[in-house]
Design a protein around this motif. Structure first.
Motif, PDB file in Angstrom:
ATOM      1  N   ILE A 201      -4.004  39.784 -11.968  1.00 34.69           N
ATOM      2  CA  ILE A 201      -4.929  38.864 -12.463  1.00 34.69           C
ATOM      3  C   ILE A 201      -4.010  37.663 -13.493  1.00 34.69           C
ATOM      4  N   ALA A 202      -3.139  38.547 -14.207  1.00 35.99           N
ATOM      5  CA  ALA A 202      -2.196  37.831 -15.065  1.00 35.99           C
ATOM      6  C   ALA A 202      -1.542  36.597 -14.244  1.00 35.99           C
ATOM      7  N   ALA A 203      -0.987  36.941 -13.004  1.00 33.51           N
ATOM      8  CA  ALA A 203      -0.301  36.104 -12.199  1.00 33.51           C
ATOM      9  C   ALA A 203      -1.152  34.852 -11.693  1.00 33.51           C
ATOM     10  N   ASN A 204      -2.341  35.263 -11.431  1.00 30.82           N
ATOM     11  CA  ASN A 204      -3.631  34.175 -11.224  1.00 30.82           C
ATOM     12  C   ASN A 204      -3.567  33.297 -12.164  1.00 30.82           C
ATOM     13  N   SER A 205      -3.727  33.866 -13.694  1.00 29.64           N
ATOM     14  CA  SER A 205      -3.836  33.060 -14.382  1.00 29.64           C
ATOM     15  C   SER A 205      -2.742  32.019 -15.278  1.00 29.64           C
ATOM     16  N   MET A 206      -1.567  32.571 -14.440  1.00 27.56           N
ATOM     17  CA  MET A 206      -0.416  31.837 -14.883  1.00 27.56           C
ATOM     18  C   MET A 206      -0.093  30.642 -13.780  1.00 27.56           C
ATOM     19  N   ILE A 208      -0.116  31.236 -10.315  1.00 27.90           N
ATOM     20  CA  ILE A 208       0.550  31.390  -9.035  1.00 27.90           C
ATOM     21  C   ILE A 208      -0.557  31.834  -8.064  1.00 27.90           C
TER      22      ILE A 208
END
Lengths: 341, 234
Positions: A201-206, A208
């Motif tokens: 989820i964090a990767a998505n919100s960054m 990526i």
């Protein structure tokens, strides 16, 4: 930055050439006998496949139990390319990798929705399906009786020469694999891949593109496993679907976990170690699996993150330290080089 | 800047958001408050593209972003600090910040952004090489916010920044949010801690089981009888 990269590449290349010359010389003079030469070659193949698994499991965080399936696709397709289409060895090996990559792309799609155990079961099923297909595609694969007469790396008739040539072929591919995986991990897509392992989820919100990089990683992993499989086919000169059953996949998982998920050097060490331990324990017959399991449990108790964890032993760093000592203090500014192997 | 019209979101057959309408204007701090399960996080996730809404439209800076992939939305300047921080636990503080700048193409400007983040969060600079998972809760929240700032967002979505933090730290985080806003970033803040959220926000919306039940000026809402009773403890 550019200068660093060139320096790193040169150091790495010269290090691998030196190691190669030393090993080849030891083989040639018979200090490493043929038996050990064979084992080192086999270890090289294990390292290639384990690195491919580490890419998907250790770096991307997607547990795959179907690596032997990928390997068998690479093995059979390159064998068929050589025997039915009479293509040269290098071309066949690369074809083996490419065909497997296509399958990796296909299996990459379900991974977008599946996670953890579910993905593991899916990849496990995939590996078994491939094995059953190979048994039933008798015209091409020889079925359960196996595929015989795969041309070898060389056919000089000289046992010693053959084993050195065999070793060199595999060694070159090991180096190429290490370079590919290492450069990938330290590149921008590599960072994206690692961040997916850390937190989707964090990767998505960054920003990526998680789906893209997951499929990318699966395809890349399949390609490398396919190359490993192709080398395996040529190394043994004989293929049988049983060689690629479920426990073969588990062996690679064991190597990756033992070495440390997310450590390239760990995988290399564990790959060589695994091959040797497997051989040493051969006189126990079937009991070796028990002892092997026991050894695994002990390692996991004392090094729960594997031998290397996510650390790397870096030749480049080592050389750099040495050079700095030579220059006696030279510059005291902190270098910002990351763990480039 | 951000406009949401007639947003309906379903989880399977469960109707999670009913006809949500709201907007965020440039320079504001807008807060979305409500109890557990009111749909605050769902709203944020639909904005940042992690959930696809059934109907309704979301537009950001005039262009529609409904159904646009999450990674493209970040590039447009809309960045979310997810609930529960979700830092990359096995990477160092610096690497986390680097990941925040993933979508950026202007490498040469990055140095200034590190400086901005480090002056705003001096504690992160002290721990630049530390593995992020070993930071304290407050520091992790700071890292999550710093990481989001590295993408140079025009609009920052904050999901429960006060979650699991000591009251003193909550105060610190909220004053930092105000600073970030003053420096020119618009903020959409989702909070359960209504008191704190209303104290720094310009405007507020109150969510209740998927409906917006109240909206208006944050100070007025904080003073209103209904909100006091339901969310501020009398």
């Amino acid at each position: 930055m550019k200068k660093n990269r060139i320096f790193n590449t040169i150091t790495l290349l010269s290090a691998s050439v030196i190691v190669f010359i030393v090993l080849a010389a030891l083989l040639f003079t018979g200090i490493i006998d043929e038996y050990n030469g064979q084992l080192l070659t086999l270890a090289g193949i294990y390292i290639i496949v384990s690195l491919s698994l580490n890419l998907i499991t250790g770096f991307t965080g997607q547990l795959s139990l179907g690596q032997a399936g990928f390997m068998s696709i690479g093995a059979y397709s390159s064998a068929i390319a050589m025997m039915n289409f009479h293509l040269p060895l290098v071309v066949s090996i690369i074809i083996g990798g490419l065909v497997t990559a296509v399958f990796g792309l296909l299996i990459g799609f379900p991974t977008l929705r599946l996670r953890g155990d579910y993905l593991a079961i899916t990849t496990l099923g995939f590996g078994e399906i491939i094995r059953v297909i190979m048994v039933n595609l008798e015209t091409y694969t020889g079925g359960a009786a196996g595929l015989k007469g795969i041309p070898s790396f060389s056919d000089t008739g000289d046992f010693l020469k053959d084993s050195i040539i065999k070793f060199s072929w595999v060694y070159v591919f090991v180096i190429i694999t290490i370079v590919i995986v290492n450069n990938l991990i330290n590149s921008s897509p590599g960072r994206a891949i690692v961040s997916i392992r850390e937190d989707e989820i964090a990767a998505n919100s960054m920003g990526i593109n998680v789906s893209y990089y997951k499929i990318f990683s699966f395809t890349m992993s399949a390609f490398l496993a396919g190359i490993g499989g192709a080398l395996y086919a040529v190394y043994f000169g004989y293929l049988n679907p049983v060689m690629f059953w479920f426990l073969t996949s588990v062996n690679f998982v064991v190597i990756v976990v033992l070495g440390g998920m997310g450590s390239i050097t760990g995988t290399i060490l564990a790959g060589v170690g695994f091959t040797y331990i497997q051989e040493w324990l051969r006189f126990f017959k079937d009991f070796r699996l028990v002892i092997f399991g026991l050894a695994l449990i002990i390692v996991m108790l004392f090094w729960p993150r594997g031998l290397m964890g996510t650390n790397e032993f870096s030749i480049v760093k080592f050389v750099r330290k040495y050079i700095r000592k030579e220059h006696e203090g030279g510059s005291s500014k902190p270098s910002k080089i990351k763990g480039v192997k | 800047m951000l406009k949401i019209e007639g947003l309906n979101v379903f989880y399977g057959t469960i109707h999670a958001l009913h006809d949500i309408n709201f907007e965020v204007n440039e320079g504001e701090i807008v807060t979305l408050i409500g109890a557990n399960g009111a749909g605050k996080t769902t709203t944020l996730h639909s904005i940042s593209g992690l959930i696809e809404p059934k109907t309704g439209s979301i537009s950001f800076m005039g262009s529609p972003i409904t159904g646009v992939a999450a990674n493209k939305i970040v590039k447009m300047g809309l960045c979310q600090v997810p609930e529960g921080r979700r830092i990359f636990a096995n990477l160092s503080v610096l690497e986390n910040l680097e990941m925040g700048a993933y979508t950026r193409n202007d490498k040469h400007n990055l140095k200034d952004d590190y400086e901005v983040v480090f002056t705003r969060f001096p504690r992160l600079k002290e721990r630049i090489k530390q593995i992020a998972g070993t930071l304290s809760g407050g520091e992790q929240q700071m890292l999550a916010m710093g990481r989001a700032l590295m993408s140079r967002p025009k609009l920052l979505l904050l999901d429960e920044p006060s979650m699991g933090l000591a009251p003193l730290l909550v105060k610190e985080i909220f004053s930092i949010i105000q600073d970030i806003n003053k420096a020119g970033t618009t903020v959409l803040l989702v909070e359960q801690n209504a008191n704190m959220a209303l104290s720094i926000a310009t405007r507020a919306y109150v969510l209740e089981t998927g409906h917006i039940v109240l909206s208006g000026d944050a100070k007025e809402l904080a003073a209103s009888e209904e909100v006091r009773k339901a969310y501020l403890g009398g």
